[in-house]
Design a protein around this motif. Structure first.
Motif, short mmCIF file in Angstrom:
data_model
loop_
_atom_site.label_atom_id
_atom_site.label_comp_id
_atom_site.label_asym_id
_atom_site.label_seq_id
_atom_site.Cartn_x
_atom_site.Cartn_y
_atom_site.Cartn_z
N ALA A 1 1.21 9.45 -7.43
CA ALA A 1 1.84 9.37 -6.40
C ALA A 1 -0.27 10.38 -6.06
N ARG A 2 -0.63 10.35 -4.61
CA ARG A 2 -2.16 10.62 -4.03
C ARG A 2 -1.42 11.73 -3.26
N VAL A 3 -1.42 12.90 -4.76
CA VAL A 3 -0.83 14.18 -4.14
C VAL A 3 -1.41 15.32 -2.27
N GLN A 4 -1.62 15.29 -1.80
CA GLN A 4 -1.46 16.31 -1.31
C GLN A 4 -1.18 17.73 -1.01
N ARG B 1 -5.79 20.08 -2.86
CA ARG B 1 -5.77 19.79 -1.41
C ARG B 1 -6.39 19.05 -0.87
N HIS B 2 -6.94 18.54 -1.26
CA HIS B 2 -8.09 17.35 -0.02
C HIS B 2 -7.59 15.55 -0.40
N MET B 3 -6.04 15.62 -0.89
CA MET B 3 -5.86 14.23 -1.23
C MET B 3 -6.37 13.14 -1.46
N LEU B 4 -7.25 13.67 -2.91
CA LEU B 4 -8.02 12.66 -3.74
C LEU B 4 -7.86 12.94 -5.29
N PHE B 5 -6.72 12.95 -5.81
CA PHE B 5 -6.31 12.76 -6.85
C PHE B 5 -4.87 12.41 -6.96
N THR B 6 -4.54 11.65 -7.91
CA THR B 6 -3.50 10.79 -8.25
C THR B 6 -2.77 12.15 -9.10
N ALA B 7 -1.46 11.78 -9.59
CA ALA B 7 -0.53 12.90 -9.94
C ALA B 7 0.82 11.45 -10.27
N ARG C 1 0.99 -1.40 0.03
CA ARG C 1 -0.34 -0.07 0.06
C ARG C 1 1.07 1.11 -0.03
N PRO C 2 0.76 2.31 -0.45
CA PRO C 2 1.47 3.33 -1.38
C PRO C 2 0.95 4.22 0.45
N PHE C 3 1.93 5.54 0.30
CA PHE C 3 1.67 6.89 1.18
C PHE C 3 0.97 7.51 0.31
N ALA C 4 0.62 8.60 0.98
CA ALA C 4 0.62 9.76 0.32
C ALA C 4 1.17 10.82 0.74
N PRO C 5 1.64 12.29 0.02
CA PRO C 5 2.89 12.98 -0.22
C PRO C 5 2.47 14.29 0.27
N ALA C 6 2.73 15.31 1.48
CA ALA C 6 2.10 16.75 1.56
C ALA C 6 3.20 17.05 1.32
N SER D 1 9.59 6.91 -0.76
CA SER D 1 8.39 6.82 0.30
C SER D 1 6.99 7.30 -0.21
N VAL D 2 6.89 7.64 -1.50
CA VAL D 2 5.76 8.11 -2.12
C VAL D 2 5.52 7.98 -3.53
N THR D 3 6.65 7.26 -3.69
CA THR D 3 5.93 7.55 -5.86
C THR D 3 5.73 5.42 -5.46
N HIS D 4 4.65 5.62 -6.20
CA HIS D 4 4.00 4.04 -5.94
C HIS D 4 4.74 3.27 -7.70
N VAL D 5 4.39 1.89 -7.13
CA VAL D 5 5.28 1.07 -8.49
C VAL D 5 5.01 1.70 -9.79
N ASP D 6 3.56 2.71 -10.09
CA ASP D 6 3.41 3.20 -11.71
C ASP D 6 3.92 4.41 -12.14
N GLY D 7 4.59 5.08 -10.69
CA GLY D 7 5.27 6.29 -10.90
C GLY D 7 4.37 7.83 -10.42
#
Length: 598
Positions: free
Chosen positions: A517-520, A491-497, A465-470, A509-515
């Motif tokens: 991240a669930r950015v905040q 701002r609400h951590m609801l989109f990947t980029a 499971r991935p983690f989000a960057p703020a 630690s915030v880059t998922h296997v497909d490159g």
């Protein structure tokens, strides 16, 4: 005007247990009306909102949100006598569908009937005039209102997708000024949300709770492996409609309540279902990838149809419903070019229907165009006496310091940069499933071993499971493929980029296997203390970013009170706790437990 919104169906779980004794623990979760919550709104905006699970510790509970209601009233400094209406995020009506068998009749008579909700309210507060105050609101209308009325868009296309409302599973609405109107609905038999939950169950996870695990697993898989059977999951039909053939294999009332027929069909298509304790194999990853791709394609089909055939002219999109918590699908929609702006209300699941039902009822009586929300810091806040009382329960082996803000952020930044994991408890609690900087666990995104450490040691959860960057809002585009003009969307951590290629090795630690991240993105005006902490981290490390995950352990709701924060810290492997202006550290060898930079 004061309107209190509530969500959940108090009797849903107990009636299912009575009707179908002996179900396994995952099948018991397949009910309508979980995630109960309360929200209080007025012409001044959202005054308070709280999920019942944060009060009773029962994650995802559908019980009547009495504690959440009391908390909302307390935060606003009002009583129930001051409330004009209580709006509920369901409006079931008796229909032939509820006469087809004994199961359906009992569901309506004992769970869905608005009369049942009034009885629950009377048991809670018999002194109130519930015949006048109680207002049932159509489920998808409540979802839509929760997003549209807080979007700030003058007009919008609104997409609601979840397991089911009363009779629909996906709805497209148009918002114009204070008004919302349905443009198109899709039946429960074509439910993308139910499909995702059934595959979640097939993969050995908990339906209605663990869908985000499937989303996180999908990038490890190969959707091409099962491309020849993908249409058995979702198929496009004439007129922009969708079909979910797998669900047609639930023939009997018991199968409709457990989806055992659909599970058997999935086993025919993909092989044996995974046992919850079995290892996750490449086949499971490929199934997750197939499902995720089909979901994204289907949502885009719905939206293209809305624009081409339903007259959805607005270039702004609002989204709500449980499916709108799928950050990967949201990212695909945002990148599609169909819409200029996309807004997802952060409590997009059924807890958010408490908020939406209240907003819908408010705008019926006090029409006004949508206003733009900032951060959903609508929960409880605690004072110095509460913090001190909680810290008094700490046993030996801890050091507690009260620090000015500048020193607190400097110390926390130093801990994070040194490979420590810090719990961060500040201000009012967030509403919705995401910790957005007030009830968070923070760590260093550049530490190579941090993701594994957080998953296996701290959070005690699956390694994949991935983690989000703020990240500071003004610098997000440096590290992520985020258009600065659309930064507020994140701002609400609801989109990947996508993480920019040149930074992927620096942010393991915030880059998922497909490159991805669930950015905040963290904005200075809406989250000032969290912004200042991240800026300090940037000053010290060169990268203004932290790992941000929710302050809880496995199976536990996000902590609500200082007492819960202290107790969770004490039984965890967390290195430090910033509780308001108090910093708690363990009196242990300073070299123990740190995750280095490699």
């Amino acid at each position: 005007m004061l309107v209190l919104g509530i969500s959940g169906l108090d009797k849903s779980a107990s009636v299912k247990r009575e009707m179908l004794p002996g179900l396994d623990w995952r099948e018991q979760r397949l009910v309508q009306g979980l995630d109960s919550a309360a929200a209080l709104v007025s012409e001044d905006g959202v005054l308070a909102a709280s999920a019942q699970e944060r009060h009773d510790g029962d994650k995802g509970t559908g019980a009547f949100p009495a504690d959440a209601v009391e908390a909302c009233l307390r935060m606003a400094g009002v009583t129930l006598d001051d409330v004009d209406f209580v709006a509920h995020g369901f409006r079931y009506e008796r229909s032939p569908a509820f006469a087809r068998d004994a199961f359906a009749r009992r569901w309506f008579d004992e769970v869905y009937d608005p009369r049942v909700q009034r009885e629950v309210l009377r048991a809670y507060r018999p002194d109130q005039d519930w015949e006048r105050k109680f207002v049932p609101v159509r489920h998808h209308l409540a979802h839509a209102a929760s997003a549209y009325h807080l979007s700030g868009f003058r007009d919008a296309t609104v997409l609601v997708a979840d397991g089911m409302g009363e009779t629909e599973s996906t709805s497209v609405l148009t918002g114009d000024g204070p008004d919302l109107r349905f443009a198109r609905t899709y039946p429960v038999s074509a439910s993308l949300g139910i499909l995702y939950s059934v595959v979640t169950q097939y993969l050995g996870f908990l339906p209605g709770m663990d869908e985000y695990k499937v989303m996180g697993l999908a990038p490890y898989g190969d959707a091409a492996r099962f491309a020849d059977v993908a249409e058995h999951l979702v198929r496009r039909t004439a007129g922009g409609r969708l079909a979910v053939p797998v669900l047609a294999h639930d023939k009997s009332p018991t199968e409709r309540e457990t989806h055992r027929g659909a599970i058997r069909r999935l086993e025919e298509l993909f092989g044996p279902a995974r046992h919850p304790e079995a290892p996750v194999e490449s086949r499971h990853m490929d199934v997750a990838a197939t499902l995720q791709r089909r979901l994204e394609e289907s949502l885009l089909d719905v939206l293209r149809t809305a624009r081409a055939e339903d007259g959805a002219a607005s270039r702004d999109l609002c989204m709500a419903g449980g499916v709108a918590l799928n950050c990967t699908a949201n990212g695909a929609i945002a990148r599609s070019g169909l819409f200029d702006r996309v807004f997802v209300q952060p409590a997009a699941g059924d807890d958010g229907t408490a908020l939406g039902a209240a907003l819908w009822q408010l705008r019926r009586h006090v029409p006004a165009p949508p206003t733009a929300m900032t951060m959903p810091y609508w929960g409880e806040e605690f004072g110095p006496a509460d913090l001190d009382a909680a810290l008094g329960a700490l046993g030996p082996g801890h050091r507690v310091r009260r620090l000015p803000e500048e020193e607190l952020t400097r110390e926390v930044s130093s801990l994070i940069r040194g490979g420590r994991v810090v719990a961060w408890f500040q201000g009012r609690m967030e509403f919705g499933p995401r910790a957005l900087g007030n009830r968070s666990i923070l760590a260093d995104p550049t530490a190579p071993g941090m993701r594994a450490h957080l998953n296996t040691v701290v959070k005690q959860r699956e390694e994949f499971r991935p983690f989000a960057p703020a990240v500071l809002a003004e610098q997000a585009h440096t590290y992520f493929e985020v258009d600065p003009a659309r930064e507020a969307m994140y701002r609400h951590m609801l989109f990947t980029a996508q993480v920019r290629p040149e930074w992927r090795a620096e942010l393991p630690s915030v880059t998922h296997v497909d490159g991805s991240a669930r950015v905040q993105t963290v904005d200075r005006s809406s989250a000032p203390l969290f912004w200042r902490l991240i800026r300090r981290v940037g000053d010290d490390s060169g990268i203004p970013m932290v790992v941000n995950t929710s302050f809880n352990l496995r199976g536990q709701p996000i902590v609500r009170t200082p007492g819960e924060a202290v107790a969770t810290f004490a039984r965890s492997t967390l290195d430090a706790l910033a509780l308001g202006d108090r910093l708690v550290t363990r009196v242990e060898d300073a070299g123990t437990g740190a995750v280095g930079h490699g």
